[in-house]
Motif scaffolding. Structure first.
Motif, PDB file in Angstrom:
ATOM      1  N   SER A   5      -9.676   6.189  -2.494  1.00 30.12           N
ATOM      2  CA  SER A   5      -9.016   7.380  -1.978  1.00 30.12           C
ATOM      3  C   SER A   5      -9.979   8.246  -1.183  1.00 30.12           C
ATOM      4  O   SER A   5      -9.561   8.994  -0.303  1.00 30.12           O
ATOM      5  CB  SER A   5      -8.389   8.191  -3.120  1.00 30.12           C
ATOM      6  OG  SER A   5      -9.357   8.550  -4.070  1.00 30.12           O
ATOM      7  N   ASP A   6     -11.287   8.144  -1.455  1.00 25.90           N
ATOM      8  CA  ASP A   6     -12.272   8.884  -0.669  1.00 25.90           C
ATOM      9  C   ASP A   6     -12.349   8.335   0.752  1.00 25.90           C
ATOM     10  O   ASP A   6     -12.697   9.046   1.679  1.00 25.90           O
ATOM     11  CB  ASP A   6     -13.668   8.780  -1.295  1.00 25.90           C
ATOM     12  CG  ASP A   6     -13.754   9.434  -2.660  1.00 25.90           C
ATOM     13  OD1 ASP A   6     -12.973  10.376  -2.912  1.00 25.90           O
ATOM     14  OD2 ASP A   6     -14.582   8.989  -3.460  1.00 25.90           O
ATOM     15  N   LEU A   7     -12.039   7.062   0.910  1.00 23.27           N
ATOM     16  CA  LEU A   7     -12.185   6.401   2.194  1.00 23.27           C
ATOM     17  C   LEU A   7     -10.907   6.429   3.026  1.00 23.27           C
ATOM     18  O   LEU A   7     -10.944   6.161   4.214  1.00 23.27           O
ATOM     19  CB  LEU A   7     -12.610   4.940   1.974  1.00 23.27           C
ATOM     20  CG  LEU A   7     -13.884   4.749   1.151  1.00 23.27           C
ATOM     21  CD1 LEU A   7     -14.110   3.271   0.891  1.00 23.27           C
ATOM     22  CD2 LEU A   7     -15.071   5.375   1.840  1.00 23.27           C
ATOM     23  N   LEU A   8      -9.779   6.729   2.410  1.00 23.23           N
ATOM     24  CA  LEU A   8      -8.504   6.716   3.100  1.00 23.23           C
ATOM     25  C   LEU A   8      -8.073   8.125   3.478  1.00 23.23           C
ATOM     26  O   LEU A   8      -8.194   9.043   2.687  1.00 23.23           O
ATOM     27  CB  LEU A   8      -7.422   6.104   2.209  1.00 23.23           C
ATOM     28  CG  LEU A   8      -7.571   4.636   1.876  1.00 23.23           C
ATOM     29  CD1 LEU A   8      -6.541   4.239   0.828  1.00 23.23           C
ATOM     30  CD2 LEU A   8      -7.399   3.788   3.110  1.00 23.23           C
ATOM     31  N   GLU A  16       3.123   5.031   5.278  1.00 23.75           N
ATOM     32  CA  GLU A  16       1.745   4.926   4.805  1.00 23.75           C
ATOM     33  C   GLU A  16       1.631   5.144   3.296  1.00 23.75           C
ATOM     34  O   GLU A  16       0.667   4.674   2.683  1.00 23.75           O
ATOM     35  CB  GLU A  16       0.844   5.915   5.540  1.00 23.75           C
ATOM     36  CG  GLU A  16       0.596   5.560   6.984  1.00 23.75           C
ATOM     37  CD  GLU A  16      -0.278   6.570   7.705  1.00 23.75           C
ATOM     38  OE1 GLU A  16      -0.990   7.352   7.041  1.00 23.75           O
ATOM     39  OE2 GLU A  16      -0.250   6.584   8.947  1.00 23.75           O
ATOM     40  N   LEU A  17       2.577   5.835   2.690  1.00 19.65           N
ATOM     41  CA  LEU A  17       2.517   6.033   1.240  1.00 19.65           C
ATOM     42  C   LEU A  17       2.510   4.701   0.504  1.00 19.65           C
ATOM     43  O   LEU A  17       1.668   4.464  -0.356  1.00 19.65           O
ATOM     44  CB  LEU A  17       3.698   6.891   0.768  1.00 19.65           C
ATOM     45  CG  LEU A  17       3.549   8.385   0.954  1.00 19.65           C
ATOM     46  CD1 LEU A  17       4.902   9.075   0.811  1.00 19.65           C
ATOM     47  CD2 LEU A  17       2.544   8.955  -0.030  1.00 19.65           C
ATOM     48  N   SER A  18       3.444   3.813   0.844  1.00 25.20           N
ATOM     49  CA  SER A  18       3.521   2.518   0.158  1.00 25.20           C
ATOM     50  C   SER A  18       2.291   1.667   0.420  1.00 25.20           C
ATOM     51  O   SER A  18       1.774   1.007  -0.483  1.00 25.20           O
ATOM     52  CB  SER A  18       4.780   1.760   0.599  1.00 25.20           C
ATOM     53  OG  SER A  18       5.921   2.452   0.178  1.00 25.20           O
ATOM     54  N   VAL A  19       1.809   1.683   1.657  1.00 26.46           N
ATOM     55  CA  VAL A  19       0.607   0.912   2.006  1.00 26.46           C
ATOM     56  C   VAL A  19      -0.577   1.406   1.178  1.00 26.46           C
ATOM     57  O   VAL A  19      -1.317   0.620   0.584  1.00 26.46           O
ATOM     58  CB  VAL A  19       0.306   1.019   3.518  1.00 26.46           C
ATOM     59  CG1 VAL A  19      -1.051   0.432   3.846  1.00 26.46           C
ATOM     60  CG2 VAL A  19       1.403   0.348   4.326  1.00 26.46           C
ATOM     61  N   GLN A  20      -0.749   2.719   1.139  1.00 27.01           N
ATOM     62  CA  GLN A  20      -1.882   3.265   0.392  1.00 27.01           C
ATOM     63  C   GLN A  20      -1.723   3.078  -1.112  1.00 27.01           C
ATOM     64  O   GLN A  20      -2.707   2.879  -1.819  1.00 27.01           O
ATOM     65  CB  GLN A  20      -2.091   4.734   0.743  1.00 27.01           C
ATOM     66  CG  GLN A  20      -2.666   4.890   2.132  1.00 27.01           C
ATOM     67  CD  GLN A  20      -3.192   6.278   2.381  1.00 27.01           C
ATOM     68  OE1 GLN A  20      -3.537   7.013   1.465  1.00 27.01           O
ATOM     69  NE2 GLN A  20      -3.274   6.643   3.648  1.00 27.01           N
ATOM     70  N   ALA A  73       2.047  -6.880  -3.836  1.00 32.26           N
ATOM     71  CA  ALA A  73       2.738  -5.977  -2.913  1.00 32.26           C
ATOM     72  C   ALA A  73       4.162  -6.443  -2.702  1.00 32.26           C
ATOM     73  O   ALA A  73       4.443  -7.634  -2.702  1.00 32.26           O
ATOM     74  CB  ALA A  73       2.005  -5.927  -1.583  1.00 32.26           C
ATOM     75  N   GLY A  74       5.033  -5.491  -2.513  1.00 32.58           N
ATOM     76  CA  GLY A  74       6.412  -5.795  -2.197  1.00 32.58           C
ATOM     77  C   GLY A  74       6.632  -5.747  -0.692  1.00 32.58           C
ATOM     78  O   GLY A  74       5.695  -5.598   0.090  1.00 32.58           O
ATOM     79  N   ILE A  75       7.871  -5.843  -0.307  1.00 34.88           N
ATOM     80  CA  ILE A  75       8.244  -5.788   1.108  1.00 34.88           C
ATOM     81  C   ILE A  75       8.925  -4.448   1.348  1.00 34.88           C
ATOM     82  O   ILE A  75      10.070  -4.241   0.921  1.00 34.88           O
ATOM     83  CB  ILE A  75       9.189  -6.942   1.476  1.00 34.88           C
ATOM     84  CG1 ILE A  75       8.515  -8.278   1.167  1.00 34.88           C
ATOM     85  CG2 ILE A  75       9.618  -6.842   2.931  1.00 34.88           C
ATOM     86  CD1 ILE A  75       9.458  -9.451   1.167  1.00 34.88           C
ATOM     87  N   PRO A  76       8.219  -3.507   1.996  1.00 33.16           N
ATOM     88  CA  PRO A  76       8.824  -2.191   2.212  1.00 33.16           C
ATOM     89  C   PRO A  76       9.906  -2.243   3.288  1.00 33.16           C
ATOM     90  O   PRO A  76       9.808  -3.009   4.247  1.00 33.16           O
ATOM     91  CB  PRO A  76       7.650  -1.323   2.660  1.00 33.16           C
ATOM     92  CG  PRO A  76       6.620  -2.267   3.156  1.00 33.16           C
ATOM     93  CD  PRO A  76       6.853  -3.587   2.484  1.00 33.16           C
TER      94      PRO A  76
END
Length: 125
Positions: A5-8, A16-20, A73-76
């Motif tokens: 989370s420090d790097l993102l 981007e919520l789901s990706v992160q 991971a799922g498929i958003p």
């Protein structure tokens, strides 16, 4: 020690919520996951009880990530956005332990333009 989370950067779009989330779960970064939620957000746990606020959500993810199961991971699906509110869903793979369930989340745009979840139902059957 830095965490993912420090790097993102904070999510600038609902997508981007789901990706992160996946990136932070994979890194087992509990604090990074919690940062994706508003301080008073609500998350429905698998047993139907609610985790309300950062402390409860942190406790839920700390327990969930204590195991050594890999994160799948799922498929958003494309979020539905209306103004400062977004509804997102992700179809989870059958082998992810959720039996092919779908997630359902509501996010809100923050005053700084980033997005955070306010409601999270990780498994809708």
């Amino acid at each position: 020690m830095s965490t993912s989370s420090d790097l993102l950067a904070a999510p600038r779009t609902p997508d981007e919520l789901s990706v992160q989330l996946v990136e932070r779960l994979t890194a087992r970064d509990v604090e990074g996951v919690v940062a994706l939620y508003e301080p008073t957000a609500v998350l429905e746990m698998p047993d139907g009880r609610l985790a309300v606020g950062h402390d409860d959500i942190r406790a839920f993810y700390a327990r969930a990530l204590a195991g050594h199961r890999p994160i799948r991971a799922g498929i958003p699906r494309r979020p539905l956005v209306r103004g400062d509110v977004a509804l997102s869903t992700t179809v989870l793979p059958m082998d992810a332990g959720a039996g092919g369930a779908t997630t359902c989340e509501v996010a809100r745009r923050q005053p700084d333009g980033t997005w955070r979840w306010i409601i999270d139902r990780p498994s809708v059957r």
